[in-house]
Every structure is written in structure tokens, then in C-alpha cells.
Design an enzyme around this catalytic site. Structure first.
Site, PDB file in Angstrom:
ATOM      1  N   TYR A   1      75.009  10.993  78.124  1.00 49.40           N
ATOM      2  CA  TYR A   1      75.182  12.457  78.533  1.00 49.40           C
ATOM      3  C   TYR A   1      74.333  12.715  79.433  1.00 49.40           C
ATOM      4  CZ  TYR A   1      79.751  12.056  76.441  1.00 49.40           C
ATOM      5  OH  TYR A   1      80.925  11.616  76.243  1.00 49.40           O
TER       6      TYR A   1
ATOM      7  N   ALA B   1      81.734   2.959  75.395  1.00 48.90           N
ATOM      8  CA  ALA B   1      80.920   3.473  74.274  1.00 48.90           C
ATOM      9  C   ALA B   1      80.574   4.945  74.589  1.00 48.90           C
ATOM     10  CB  ALA B   1      79.721   2.634  73.777  1.00 48.90           C
ATOM     11  N   LYS B   2      80.972   5.799  73.485  1.00 49.33           N
ATOM     12  CA  LYS B   2      80.576   7.342  73.554  1.00 49.33           C
ATOM     13  C   LYS B   2      79.054   7.120  73.062  1.00 49.33           C
ATOM     14  CE  LYS B   2      82.416  11.831  72.774  1.00 49.33           C
ATOM     15  NZ  LYS B   2      82.352  12.192  74.084  1.00 49.33           N
ATOM     16  N   VAL B   3      78.034   7.178  74.061  1.00 44.66           N
ATOM     17  CA  VAL B   3      76.813   7.114  73.690  1.00 44.66           C
ATOM     18  C   VAL B   3      76.039   8.298  73.826  1.00 44.66           C
ATOM     19  CG1 VAL B   3      74.489   5.770  74.012  1.00 44.66           C
ATOM     20  CG2 VAL B   3      76.673   4.489  73.726  1.00 44.66           C
TER      21      VAL B   3
END
Ligand code: PPE
Length: 305
Positions: A163, A157-159
């Protein structure tokens, strides 16, 4: 600083750039649960513009929301159209597109579930790792920060919150005079850069950490695997150790923002001859042919504006 354009798509409509603001109680700002994408639109060799693999990016965004159980109030087609609309409305021929879905303001606490809000922003974005990066390559450093383990955060998942891990690693590398960080997983195997997947080449064979590990399932990574097939390069996906990077003939990073960026040094060890390698150069130039519509590997990849 990002150069502002005219319009931003927010919660279903195009609004002026300066009005695309959120309240300080925005849940995602406090706890980091939001999902996003990064997509590039390229001017094609025939002069028109096309968004590269738009539907694949939006599909990953929907998958990201599914993984972290964020309710998305829009379907894939609506988000695809919203992204194209932002590019058209701002008359951008080349740009970066950032769709983002996040928990809005109203309810606080980790367990709260305020309504999801969605925005799509587009702006002009040049090379990601510096102007010389694509030709000369970058100096990378293995991070002292481990990439989160496969069962700590869900890296498919690009959450937004993920980051923090990337920022810690990236800042550490910059502080020490390098261009980018490479993160190892808690067992010590190579994962990815702070915002890029990795490939290495040794004796004509391409290697990349497998998707079963703690890496984002990069769309550029996938494009490069298709390019490798096209060029007849064998590809092996398996765990990679830190020292395998040191003795690689060639090494490069890939991502929507970073495109195909050679790595010339890791931890002060020169990679290969220390300049962009021959195979890297071939993959890189093929990548630019593909995103600019000069070489069509898949008709579906170019979303004309
Ligand atoms: N790994 C990570 C951690 C990552 O953030 C990216 C994209 C990739 C791999 C490559 O994925 P793809 O773009 O699908 O090939 N990083 C985005 C964000 C960069 C930023 O600083 O913002 C990007 O490249 O758009």
C-alpha cells in the site's frame, strides 16, 4: 478519524478497544509484511445484518499469507467466526471489518520470523470516495507512479507493504486536485485504482484488466462479473491501454470500500456524458440489491450475524 467501538478481537480473544496495542518493535511495522482484508457488513432489506462474502475474503487472506509465507495460526473457520464475533460484540448493524495478520515483536532484521499476531477490527465506515461519489462520479488521474510489476510484489496477496505504492499514487492525485489515482503497469497498461479494480464500458461491452496482470483479485470485481452475467452484459478481460479509458462510454471503480463508484473524468477528459452512465447505474443498483440480500445470486455470499 475512526469512531471507536467497544471490542477488538486480538490473538484469540475479545479485548477492549483501547488495549488493542502493539509494541514499537513489531516486525511488520518496520518491514511491511502483513496481510489484511476489508469486508463490509450490510443491514439487509429484512432488517437483519449480514457480512458480504466473508468466507471469500478470509480465504483470500489465507491465500495472501500463503503467497508471502506468513504462518497463520488460525484456520478459515476460526477467522470467519472471529469476524462475526466482533460485529456481534459491538452490536454493529452496518460496518467495515478489517482482519489483519502481522509479524509481532521480538526479533528484528529482514530475515527474522517472530510469531504472527492476528487482529480483527470493526468500525462504521460510510462512503469511501466522498458522499457524492456514488451518484456523481469521481475525477481520476493516471498516476506517475507505476503499479508494481507482476514479479516485483505479489499483487494477488493483499499485503500491508504494497500500500505504499497506493498511498504514493493516491496522495499525488489528491494533491493535484483529483479524487483518485489510476495506476498503469510498467509497460503502460491499465491496472487498478489505489484501492479499487476498474471496469470500462464501450458499445455495451464491459472490459476489465485481466487477473494475469498486476491487480488484486477483487471480490467486488468478481461480484460485478456475476452481475454482468445476470444482466446479460458481455465481459472481456484483456489488457487495456490508457487512451481506451479516455474514449470509454462509461467507466467505474469497484471495491469493498468504494462499492461501485462511477468515474466521470480521467486526466481532464470527460468520460461519456460526464455523469453516471446508464449501465453503471444498473450495475451499481444491482450491487446494492445483492449486498443487502434483495437479490440473491449466491446463498453463500451472505453471512448472517
Ligand atoms: N485493488 C486494491 C489495490 C485494493 O486495495 C482493493 C480493496 C481492491 C482492488 C478491491 O478489492 P475487493 O475489496 O476485494 O473488491 N481495497 C480495500 C482497502 C481500502 C482501504 O483504503 O483500506 C477495500 O476496498 O476494502
Amino acid at each position: 478519524m475512526v469512531d471507536k467501538v467497544e471490542k477488538i478481537w486480538m490473538d484469540g480473544e475479545l479485548i477492549p478497544w483501547d488495549e488493542a496495542n502493539v509494541h514499537i518493535l513489531t516486525h511488520s511495522l518496520h518491514y511491511g509484511l502483513g496481510v489484511f482484508e476489508g469486508i463490509r457488513c450490510y443491514k439487509q432489506h429484512d432488517g437483519e445484518s449480514a457480512i458480504f462474502r466473508l468466507r471469500d475474503h478470509i480465504r483470500r487472506m489465507v491465500d495472501s499469507a500463503h503467497i508471502v509465507r506468513l504462518d497463520l495460526p488460525y484456520e478459515i473457520d476460526q477467522l470467519v467466526e472471529a469476524s462475526a464475533e466482533v460485529v456481534r460484540a459491538n452490536q454493529l448493524d452496518e460496518c467495515y471489518i478489517r482482519p489483519i495478520a502481522f509479524l509481532g515483536a521480538g526479533a528484528m532484521g529482514v530475515g527474522a520470523r517472530p510469531p504472527t499476531r492476528v487482529g480483527v477490527i470493526a468500525w462504521r465506515w460510510g462512503t469511501y470516495l466522498g458522499d457524492d461519489a456514488l451518484s456523481r462520479g469521481i475525477r481520476a488521474k493516471i498516476s506517475s507512479f507505476a503499479r508494481v510489476g507482476v514479479n516485483s510484489l505479489m499483487t494477488k496477496a493483499k499485503v500491508t507493504g504494497h500500500y505504499v505504492n497506493s498511498i504514493l499514487a493516491n496522495r499525488e492525485a489528491h494533491q493535484a486536485g483529483y479524487d483518485e489515482a489510476i495506476l498503469l503497469d510498467p509497460q503502460g497498461f491499465v491496472t487498478e485504482g489505489s484501492g479499487e479494480n476498474l471496469f470500462l464500458i464501450r458499445d455495451g461491452v464491459l472490459y476489465s484488466p485481466s487477473l494475469g496482470g498486476s491487480i488484486l483479485s477483487g471480490i467486488t470485481r468478481h461480484t460485478v462479473t456475476r452481475i454482468a452475467k445476470e444482466l446479460g452484459l458481455p465481459l472481456v478481460e484483456r489488457p487495456i491501454s490508457r487512451d481506451e479509458l479516455y474514449i470509454a462510454d462509461e467507466l467505474f471503480m469497484v471495491g469493498t470500500a468504494a462499492e461501485v463508484t462511477p468515474i466521470s473524468e480521467v486526466d481532464d477528459r470527460r468520460i461519456g456524458s460526464g455523469v453516471r452512465g446508464e449501465i453503471t447505474e444498473k450495475i451499481q443498483s444491482t450491487y446494492f440489491d445483492v449486498v443487502r440480500g434483495k437479490l440473491v445470486l449466491d446463498e453463500e455470499w451472505l453471512h448472517r450475524i
